[in-house]
Design an enzyme around this catalytic site. Structure first.
Site, short mmCIF file in Angstrom:
data_model
loop_
_atom_site.label_atom_id
_atom_site.label_comp_id
_atom_site.label_asym_id
_atom_site.label_seq_id
_atom_site.Cartn_x
_atom_site.Cartn_y
_atom_site.Cartn_z
N TRP A 235 -2.91 -2.71 -1.43
CA TRP A 235 -2.57 -4.12 -1.74
C TRP A 235 -3.39 -4.88 -0.57
O TRP A 235 -2.97 -4.69 0.47
CB TRP A 235 -1.02 -4.08 -1.42
CG TRP A 235 -0.59 -5.55 -1.90
CD1 TRP A 235 -0.31 -5.91 -3.38
CD2 TRP A 235 -0.17 -6.52 -1.21
NE1 TRP A 235 0.16 -7.04 -3.31
CE2 TRP A 235 0.32 -7.55 -2.05
CE3 TRP A 235 -0.30 -6.96 0.01
CZ2 TRP A 235 0.74 -8.74 -1.57
CZ3 TRP A 235 0.23 -7.98 0.77
CH2 TRP A 235 0.59 -8.96 -0.20
N GLU B 31 8.53 -15.17 -9.82
CA GLU B 31 7.72 -14.07 -9.60
C GLU B 31 7.38 -13.34 -10.74
O GLU B 31 6.26 -12.54 -10.66
CB GLU B 31 8.48 -13.19 -8.63
CG GLU B 31 9.99 -12.61 -8.95
CD GLU B 31 10.55 -11.85 -7.74
OE1 GLU B 31 9.89 -11.37 -6.91
OE2 GLU B 31 11.74 -11.76 -7.88
N CYS C 180 0.74 -1.35 0.03
CA CYS C 180 0.13 0.14 -0.14
C CYS C 180 0.92 1.33 -0.02
O CYS C 180 2.07 1.36 0.61
CB CYS C 180 -0.81 0.12 1.28
SG CYS C 180 -1.91 -1.37 1.43
N ARG D 179 5.15 0.00 -6.50
CA ARG D 179 5.27 -0.65 -5.23
C ARG D 179 4.20 -1.93 -5.25
O ARG D 179 4.54 -2.93 -4.42
CB ARG D 179 5.14 0.32 -3.83
CG ARG D 179 6.05 1.36 -3.80
CD ARG D 179 5.49 2.15 -2.50
NE ARG D 179 5.85 1.39 -1.50
CZ ARG D 179 6.94 1.31 -0.87
NH1 ARG D 179 8.07 2.23 -1.35
NH2 ARG D 179 7.24 0.59 0.20
N LYS E 158 13.31 -15.37 -9.26
CA LYS E 158 13.15 -14.55 -10.33
C LYS E 158 12.12 -14.93 -11.34
O LYS E 158 11.39 -14.39 -11.68
CB LYS E 158 14.55 -14.05 -11.12
CG LYS E 158 15.37 -13.14 -10.22
CD LYS E 158 15.14 -11.75 -10.19
CE LYS E 158 14.24 -11.34 -8.84
NZ LYS E 158 14.80 -11.38 -7.65
N HIS F 211 17.63 -36.63 -4.08
CA HIS F 211 16.94 -37.13 -2.87
C HIS F 211 15.31 -36.84 -3.13
O HIS F 211 14.49 -36.77 -2.01
CB HIS F 211 17.42 -36.24 -1.63
CG HIS F 211 18.87 -36.68 -1.20
ND1 HIS F 211 19.15 -37.84 -0.77
CD2 HIS F 211 20.10 -36.29 -1.83
CE1 HIS F 211 20.53 -37.90 -0.51
NE2 HIS F 211 20.96 -36.81 -1.15
N ASN G 203 -1.96 2.26 6.06
CA ASN G 203 -1.13 1.33 5.39
C ASN G 203 -0.81 0.52 6.63
O ASN G 203 -0.57 1.01 7.93
CB ASN G 203 0.29 1.69 5.03
CG ASN G 203 0.27 2.29 3.76
OD1 ASN G 203 -0.91 2.37 2.99
ND2 ASN G 203 1.32 2.89 3.05
N GLY G 204 -0.73 -0.95 6.52
CA GLY G 204 -0.54 -1.79 8.03
C GLY G 204 -1.73 -2.70 8.03
O GLY G 204 -2.45 -2.83 7.20
N GLU H 203 18.04 -18.02 -6.18
CA GLU H 203 17.54 -16.69 -6.73
C GLU H 203 17.20 -16.78 -8.20
O GLU H 203 16.15 -16.14 -8.48
CB GLU H 203 18.95 -15.86 -6.55
CG GLU H 203 18.64 -14.47 -7.03
CD GLU H 203 17.34 -13.60 -6.42
OE1 GLU H 203 16.73 -13.87 -5.48
OE2 GLU H 203 17.10 -12.57 -6.94
C1 F6R Z 1 12.29 -10.48 -4.88
C2 F6R Z 1 12.00 -9.36 -4.11
C3 F6R Z 1 11.89 -9.82 -2.46
C4 F6R Z 1 12.42 -9.15 -1.52
C5 F6R Z 1 11.85 -9.18 -0.08
C6 F6R Z 1 12.98 -8.36 0.90
O1 F6R Z 1 12.53 -9.91 -6.27
O2 F6R Z 1 12.33 -8.44 -4.09
O3 F6R Z 1 11.81 -11.18 -2.17
O4 F6R Z 1 13.98 -9.31 -1.61
O5 F6R Z 1 10.57 -9.02 0.08
O6 F6R Z 1 12.82 -7.04 0.71
P1 F6R Z 1 13.73 -6.09 1.20
O7 F6R Z 1 15.05 -6.42 0.76
O8 F6R Z 1 13.41 -4.71 0.62
O9 F6R Z 1 13.86 -6.33 2.85
#
Ligand code: F6R
Length: 608
Positions: A74, A488, A2, A27, A485, A504, A100-101, A481
């Site tokens: 969000w 997502e 949000c 965001r 990527k 395994h 927000n929250g 990672e």
């Molecule tokens: C994936 C991604 C998230 C952030 C995670 C932590 O591409 O961006 O997995 O890495 O939400 O966010 P930060 O680094 O802002 O604490």
């Protein structure tokens, strides 16, 4: 996640708020809304993009006003509907707010308010807060907000207006970021500085439990118990150009390609002119404690956790300090053991991730020295750690983290060498490692030159719904990672794991043509990785290898090879991840997805 923008001043609030919401779009959100006070209150909300909200506003010409609040939502409590979109109102005092929250005790409060005759029209926790403020309102909005916030548990950043007080905006925060930009006779409040910098660079962040009452002629800052607070002014450094796309199609693409420049910034001034030592200004005060550390715990979420996992290898291998990595969401609730000499390092791009912040607080309460490896300057984490090292990679707008990941690994490599040299590493070895480290940006440019080849390879497999990512040692986290990527942004199911783990269980998944991406760079476990590749190949899997330039053997084992320049093994993840970032990007584009706004995702996860 949000986003909040609020304005009080002399300009029409409407355009200014919409422009602010546009800056927060990256965001992640699913609906948006705006309320402007102009005699009466006008509230307009829409499901979908800010452009949908703006279209609705264009049809409504009959309202103006120089005080307003706006929000991108969000969904957490309640489905994505117009009714659940913010702003929300009370049914008694003309209160209107954005939030927000999460209000954790909202069911108890809702029952109480229903008993007093209030009728709710949304499924949200936020409406409860609006009603509560309305219930407590006796002609003083600031006092009503303070009173309500004393009753709630949970996290909030809020901006509140009241029909009966056309000259007052009240904002408050606990556990969710909020910042007040100070202009001439005007204030713009936002959950992210990117919505402020177009108007002013003078700003101050709210601390937890702060309430700010803003009027055109001045502000008053206090706590929810009405104790006055002096805000700490700061200068915002965000360059608006960095938030523009330029020649690129998407922010993710831009950020992948700007990694060499970003990493040059990360290193700049941190290696001594003779190249034999490291300077980390932020750590000087704690240098002795760090050198004597008995144990390190790295805590983070998501991509930052993968960087932390590489940090574990680096700190143990180079600095010889026992290190563990833990999801912040687990650490915070696990009754962790913090002994004398334990250093906890939070790794985060945003510095606002709710779970990582809570883990940090837990570690500090238990007496650990708390460090931050953070990108966002002035973020909550950077203020709440004892010391830290900034990534200096510039603002990351793309929801999928790329340059922050390589920046995090780079900083963790610098930190490991900083400690290694002070503990036991020879000058010669340190000099060699530093020269390797300094060569990363140039070598990464060479990796990026192969972007077209990565696209061709990706397109061969883009229809496949299941992928594996496999690596060993330093490149096991790189495999995790790569899988994250791809998942997502392309919504392809991908699993990352240590290459040896495959036997395994997951090996059962391999069928004819399944793409298996191996990080098979030259290093201590190269031969073992080749064995794992053969295990996949013999079961029909199609191997795509990330390998070292000059490796003439690998092409016999893999269908496709993506080469990276040779580099010291501990630094290889920084280069090896780049083709994987490009692959994910190309797969998402080929599948027609909105790369910078992947479904269900938010850039910074400020609720647990
Ligand atoms: C994936 C991604 C998230 C952030 C995670 C932590 O591409 O961006 O997995 O890495 O939400 O966010 P930060 O680094 O802002 O604490």
């Amino acid at each position: 996640m949000c986003g909040i923008v609020a304005y009080i001043g002399r300009k029409p609030a409407r355009e200014l708020l919409i422009e602010g919401l546009r800056r927060l779009e990256y965001r992640g959100y699913d609906s948006a809304g705006i309320a402007v006070l102009d005699g009466g209150l006008t509230v307009v909300r829409a499901v979908g993009r800010v452009s949908a909200l703006s279209d609705r506003l264009d049809k409504q010409t009959d309202f103006d006003g120089t005080l307003g609040i706006a929000h991108t939502r969000w969904a957490t409590h309640g489905t994505v509907t117009e009714a659940n979109a913010h702003p929300h109102r009370d049914d008694k005092a003309g209160i209107c707010l954005v939030h927000n929250g999460i209000i954790e005790n909202y069911t108890t409060l809702k029952r109480l308010l229903e008993d007093r005759g209030h009728r709710f029209v949304t499924e949200t926790d936020t409406e409860v807060l609006a009603m509560l403020i309305g219930e407590l309102y006796e002609g003083d909005l600031e006092a009503a907000v303070q009173g309500a916030l004393r009753e709630v548990t949970g996290a909030y950043a809020i901006a509140v207006i009241c029909e009966r007080e056309p000259d007052t905006l009240v904002v408050a925060r606990k556990g969710s970021p909020l910042m007040v930009g100070v202009g001439k006779d005007e204030y713009i409040v936002a959950s992210d500085p990117s919505a402020i910098v177009a108007h002013t660079t003078r700003a101050f962040p709210l601390e937890d439990y702060n309430v700010v009452r803003l009027r055109r002629d001045g502000i008053r800052t206090s706590t929810i118990d009405n104790t006055p607070v002096t805000p700490k002014m700061m200068q915002l450094e965000l360059d608006l150009e960095q938030a523009e796309l330029g020649q690129f199609q998407h922010f993710m693409q831009k950020e992948i390609f700007e990694q060499p420049a970003a990493l040059r910034n990360t290193i700049r001034g941190r290696i001594t002119p003779h190249g034999d030592s490291i300077v980390l200004g932020g750590l000087t005060r704690y240098s002795k404690e760090l050198v004597r550390a008995r144990r390190m715990i790295l805590t983070a979420q998501g991509t930052a956790l993968h960087a932390a996992m590489i940090g574990e290898y680096l700190l143990e291998d180079l600095a010889r300090i026992p290190t563990e990595v833990e999801y912040a969401s687990e650490f915070r609730y696990r009754n962790p053991i913090i002994e004398d000499g334990t250093v906890v390092i939070a790794v985060s791009q945003s510095g606002e991730t709710a779970d990582t912040l809570a883990a940090l607080a837990e570690a500090k309460d238990r007496g650990a020295l708390a460090l931050g490896v953070v990108n966002a300057v002035g973020s909550t984490m950077s203020r709440e750690t004892d010391a830290g090292v900034y990534l200096r990679v510039g603002p990351e707008i793309g929801v999928a983290s790329t340059k922050a990941f390589t920046g995090q690994v780079m900083v963790l490599a610098l930190l490991s060498l900083y400690l290694a040299r002070r503990r036991h590493m020879s000058r010669e070895r340190c000099e060699w490692m530093l020269a390797e480290l300094a060569s990363v940006p140039d070598k990464m440019e060479r990796v990026l030159e192969q972007a077209d080849h990565v696209r061709e390879v990706t397109l061969k497999y883009v229809e496949r719904e299941n992928w594996l990512f496999l690596g060993r040692g330093y490149n096991y986290p790189t495999a995790l990672e790569g899988a994250l990527k791809l998942k997502e942004i392309s919504y392809i199911h991908a699993e990352g794991m240590p290459a040896a783990e495959m036997k395994h269980g997951p090996i059962a998944l391999i069928d004819d043509g399944m793409p298996a991406v191996f990080i098979a760079t030259k290093g201590s476990q190269y031969d073992k990785v080749i064995n794992n590749i053969e295990e996949v190949r013999s079961r029909g899997g199609h191997v795509i290898a990330v390998a070292t330039e000059g490796d003439t053997e690998i092409a016999q084992h893999a269908r496709d090879v993506l080469y990276i320049p040779d580099i010291a093994e501990p630094l290889s993840p920084i280069l090896a991840v780049v083709p994987l970032q490009l692959m994910a990007y190309e797969a998402a584009v080929a599948r027609g997805h909105d790369v910078d706004r992947p479904r269900n995702l938010a850039k910074s996860v400020t609720v647990e």
